[in-house]
Design a protein around this motif. Structure first.
Motif, short mmCIF file in Angstrom:
data_model
loop_
_atom_site.label_atom_id
_atom_site.label_comp_id
_atom_site.label_asym_id
_atom_site.label_seq_id
_atom_site.Cartn_x
_atom_site.Cartn_y
_atom_site.Cartn_z
N PHE A 55 -18.75 30.94 -17.41
CA PHE A 55 -17.82 31.57 -16.47
C PHE A 55 -18.52 31.82 -15.13
CE2 PHE A 55 -16.35 35.66 -14.67
CZ PHE A 55 -15.09 35.26 -14.24
N ALA A 56 -19.76 32.30 -15.18
CA ALA A 56 -20.52 32.55 -13.96
C ALA A 56 -20.72 31.26 -13.17
CB ALA A 56 -21.87 33.19 -14.29
N VAL A 57 -21.03 30.17 -13.86
CA VAL A 57 -21.23 28.89 -13.18
C VAL A 57 -19.92 28.42 -12.55
CG1 VAL A 57 -21.80 26.44 -13.51
CG2 VAL A 57 -23.23 28.21 -14.56
N LEU A 58 -18.82 28.50 -13.28
CA LEU A 58 -17.52 28.11 -12.71
C LEU A 58 -17.20 28.95 -11.47
CD1 LEU A 58 -15.33 27.65 -15.93
CD2 LEU A 58 -16.29 25.85 -14.47
N SER A 59 -17.47 30.25 -11.54
CA SER A 59 -17.22 31.14 -10.40
C SER A 59 -18.08 30.76 -9.20
CB SER A 59 -17.51 32.60 -10.79
OG SER A 59 -16.63 33.02 -11.80
N ALA A 60 -19.34 30.43 -9.47
CA ALA A 60 -20.25 30.04 -8.38
C ALA A 60 -19.83 28.71 -7.76
CB ALA A 60 -21.69 29.96 -8.89
N ILE A 61 -19.37 27.78 -8.58
CA ILE A 61 -18.91 26.49 -8.04
C ILE A 61 -17.69 26.71 -7.14
CG2 ILE A 61 -17.91 24.24 -8.62
CD1 ILE A 61 -19.63 24.32 -11.21
N ARG A 62 -16.80 27.59 -7.57
CA ARG A 62 -15.63 27.91 -6.74
C ARG A 62 -16.07 28.56 -5.41
NH1 ARG A 62 -11.75 32.11 -9.17
NH2 ARG A 62 -13.59 33.35 -8.73
N ALA A 63 -17.03 29.47 -5.49
CA ALA A 63 -17.49 30.18 -4.30
C ALA A 63 -18.29 29.29 -3.36
CB ALA A 63 -18.33 31.39 -4.71
N TYR A 64 -19.04 28.33 -3.91
CA TYR A 64 -19.91 27.46 -3.12
C TYR A 64 -19.63 26.00 -3.47
CZ TYR A 64 -22.30 31.93 -2.74
OH TYR A 64 -22.60 33.25 -2.54
N PRO A 65 -18.47 25.47 -3.05
CA PRO A 65 -18.11 24.10 -3.43
C PRO A 65 -19.16 23.09 -2.94
CG PRO A 65 -16.45 25.08 -1.97
CD PRO A 65 -17.52 26.09 -2.16
N ASP A 66 -19.35 22.07 -3.75
CA ASP A 66 -20.26 20.97 -3.45
C ASP A 66 -21.71 21.40 -3.28
OD1 ASP A 66 -18.14 19.10 -3.59
OD2 ASP A 66 -17.54 19.64 -1.55
N SER A 67 -22.08 22.48 -3.95
CA SER A 67 -23.49 22.88 -3.99
C SER A 67 -24.17 22.17 -5.13
CB SER A 67 -23.60 24.40 -4.19
OG SER A 67 -23.15 25.08 -3.05
N ASP A 68 -25.49 22.14 -5.07
CA ASP A 68 -26.20 21.46 -6.15
C ASP A 68 -26.54 22.43 -7.28
OD1 ASP A 68 -29.40 21.98 -6.05
OD2 ASP A 68 -28.49 22.16 -4.06
N GLN A 69 -26.73 21.84 -8.43
CA GLN A 69 -26.97 22.58 -9.67
C GLN A 69 -28.15 23.53 -9.56
OE1 GLN A 69 -26.37 20.10 -13.20
NE2 GLN A 69 -28.46 20.64 -13.77
N SER A 70 -29.26 23.08 -9.00
CA SER A 70 -30.45 23.93 -8.89
C SER A 70 -30.22 25.12 -7.97
CB SER A 70 -31.64 23.12 -8.38
OG SER A 70 -31.98 22.14 -9.31
N SER A 71 -29.52 24.91 -6.87
CA SER A 71 -29.25 26.00 -5.93
C SER A 71 -28.38 27.07 -6.56
CB SER A 71 -28.57 25.47 -4.68
OG SER A 71 -29.41 24.56 -4.00
N LEU A 72 -27.41 26.65 -7.37
CA LEU A 72 -26.50 27.62 -7.99
C LEU A 72 -27.13 28.35 -9.17
CD1 LEU A 72 -23.02 25.86 -7.88
CD2 LEU A 72 -23.95 27.61 -6.36
N ALA A 73 -28.18 27.79 -9.75
CA ALA A 73 -28.82 28.43 -10.90
C ALA A 73 -29.27 29.85 -10.57
CB ALA A 73 -30.01 27.60 -11.39
N GLY A 74 -29.91 30.02 -9.43
CA GLY A 74 -30.36 31.35 -9.03
C GLY A 74 -29.21 32.31 -8.78
N ALA A 75 -28.11 31.78 -8.25
CA ALA A 75 -26.95 32.63 -7.95
C ALA A 75 -26.32 33.20 -9.22
CB ALA A 75 -25.91 31.83 -7.17
N VAL A 76 -26.49 32.51 -10.34
CA VAL A 76 -25.89 32.98 -11.60
C VAL A 76 -26.94 33.47 -12.59
CG1 VAL A 76 -23.82 31.57 -11.32
CG2 VAL A 76 -25.77 30.63 -12.56
#
Length: 170
Positions: A55-76
């Protein structure tokens, strides 16, 4: 199993022991109890298949579209290997797409699929209802303060985990 052994087991009283005071005073014990209760509540009231990290990953993808997987890892709050595993599972379920970055083929760009956006919308509704219920024991005017405190403690505990050996306060 012999009859005397069966009888001895049946006669043994069941004791429910309270946790020792020093355990209750330990913040890690309280955090673990809360986390175990949260996992159980999530599974029962939100979704038994989609996990909190997903759920956290889906939320982060919605918040930061077209971001890369590694960058979003820290956000979640996931390490990169756990993030990769979570993303692979969600991709197999058709919730996200992972495409190679045009600038670096090692980076995976994440996007929600239509099914992922629909799942996120439904799970978000149930998650907010659970959030309200979890904080119901706290006066309404203090709920955002408590949520902020939990996040502050989380960030501090992450920093403690990264430190070298802790000094003994002898």
């Amino acid at each position: 199993m012999g009859e005397p052994l069966r009888r001895r087991r049946a006669q043994k009283p069941i004791v429910t022991a309270a946790p020792p005071a020093d355990l209750v005073a330990a913040p890690g014990y309280g955090a673990r109890r809360m986390y175990q209760a949260y996992l159980s509540a999530w599974s029962r009231h939100v979704d038994a298949v989609l996990t909190g990290p997903q759920f956290a990953v889906l939320s982060a993808i919605r918040a930061y579209p077209d971001s890369d997987q590694s960058s979003l890892a820290g956000a979640v709050a996931l390490d990169t290997s756990t993030m990769a595993d979570v993303c692979r599972r969600m991709e197999r379920r058709g919730l996200i797409t992972r495409t190679e970055s045009p600038r670096d083929a090692r980076r995976k760009i994440l996007s929600l699929t239509a099914d992922g956006a629909a799942a996120l919308e439904e799970v978000t509704r149930r998650t907010r209802r659970l959030d309200r219920e979890l904080l119901d024991a706290v006066p309404a005017e203090r709920r955002s303060e408590i949520a902020g405190l939990l996040n502050t403690l989380g960030a501090h505990w992450e920093a403690v985990a990264e430190r070298g050996p802790l000094d003994d306060p002898a």
